[in-house]
Design a protein around this motif. Sequence first.
Motif, PDB file in Angstrom:
ATOM      1  N   GLY A   8       0.889  -1.129   0.116  1.00 57.04           N
ATOM      2  CA  GLY A   8      -0.136   0.013  -0.005  1.00 57.04           C
ATOM      3  C   GLY A   8       1.053   1.244   0.216  1.00 57.04           C
ATOM      4  O   GLY A   8       0.115   2.174  -0.080  1.00 57.04           O
ATOM      5  N   GLY A  10       3.506   4.195  -1.452  1.00 54.60           N
ATOM      6  CA  GLY A  10       3.651   5.014  -2.801  1.00 54.60           C
ATOM      7  C   GLY A  10       4.037   6.179  -2.417  1.00 54.60           C
ATOM      8  O   GLY A  10       4.437   6.579  -1.501  1.00 54.60           O
ATOM      9  N   VAL A  12       2.951  10.058  -2.797  1.00 61.94           N
ATOM     10  CA  VAL A  12       1.651  11.163  -2.740  1.00 61.94           C
ATOM     11  C   VAL A  12       1.994  12.309  -2.197  1.00 61.94           C
ATOM     12  O   VAL A  12       3.221  12.512  -1.894  1.00 61.94           O
ATOM     13  CB  VAL A  12       0.714  10.361  -1.809  1.00 61.94           C
ATOM     14  N   SER A  17      -3.697  10.880   0.881  1.00 63.95           N
ATOM     15  CA  SER A  17      -3.964   9.692   1.785  1.00 63.95           C
ATOM     16  C   SER A  17      -3.472   8.435   1.221  1.00 63.95           C
ATOM     17  O   SER A  17      -3.135   8.316   0.153  1.00 63.95           O
ATOM     18  CB  SER A  17      -5.405   9.342   1.981  1.00 63.95           C
ATOM     19  N   LEU A  18      -2.998   7.372   1.970  1.00 62.70           N
ATOM     20  CA  LEU A  18      -2.782   6.289   1.662  1.00 62.70           C
ATOM     21  C   LEU A  18      -3.228   5.219   2.703  1.00 62.70           C
ATOM     22  O   LEU A  18      -3.131   5.543   3.849  1.00 62.70           O
ATOM     23  CB  LEU A  18      -1.145   5.973   1.743  1.00 62.70           C
ATOM     24  N   ARG A  19      -3.451   3.969   2.319  1.00 64.32           N
ATOM     25  CA  ARG A  19      -3.935   3.052   3.316  1.00 64.32           C
ATOM     26  C   ARG A  19      -2.735   1.921   3.339  1.00 64.32           C
ATOM     27  O   ARG A  19      -2.832   1.174   2.170  1.00 64.32           O
ATOM     28  CB  ARG A  19      -5.233   2.424   2.957  1.00 64.32           C
ATOM     29  N   GLN A  82      -4.599   3.603   8.182  1.00 59.40           N
ATOM     30  CA  GLN A  82      -5.111   4.535   7.172  1.00 59.40           C
ATOM     31  C   GLN A  82      -4.367   5.901   7.327  1.00 59.40           C
ATOM     32  O   GLN A  82      -4.411   6.306   8.656  1.00 59.40           O
ATOM     33  CB  GLN A  82      -6.694   4.982   7.246  1.00 59.40           C
ATOM     34  N   VAL A 116       6.724   4.811   1.888  1.00 55.88           N
ATOM     35  CA  VAL A 116       5.906   5.878   1.739  1.00 55.88           C
ATOM     36  C   VAL A 116       6.627   7.235   1.344  1.00 55.88           C
ATOM     37  O   VAL A 116       7.549   7.560   2.213  1.00 55.88           O
ATOM     38  CB  VAL A 116       4.876   6.161   2.809  1.00 55.88           C
TER      39      VAL A 116
END
Length: 120
Positions: A8, A10, A12, A17-19, A82, A116
């Motif tokens: 999940g 990545g 951004v 947002s990312l989960r 989240q 992330v």
Amino acid sequence: QVQLIESGGGLVQAGGSLRLSCAASGRTFSSYAMGWFRRAPGKEREFVARISSTGARTFYIDSVKGRFTISRDNAKNTVYMQMNSLKPEDTAVYYCAATPFYGDSRYDYWGQGTQVTVSS
């Protein structure tokens, strides 16, 4: 024995947002409390959040409180995080980990991490 695989992560933009997901193998997942950690470039690994084995209790560090939410689905052997209102300082490799005791600083099993990256 518990094996953990994160996904999940990545790239951004700030404010996005990312989960994150952490899938666990093994029939004993529901007996473990779970934690999320992160390691930013050039920094030591940092605890971020934890959740009890049933999901009834959670704890966050101040810098993510109100922005990140940890949860779990024991039927799917998965823990989530989240992450909303992301900031560049959230950029890190994020790891999930399992411990038999909620609140214990010793974690027995670790995933390989997911990157992330938050751009400004």
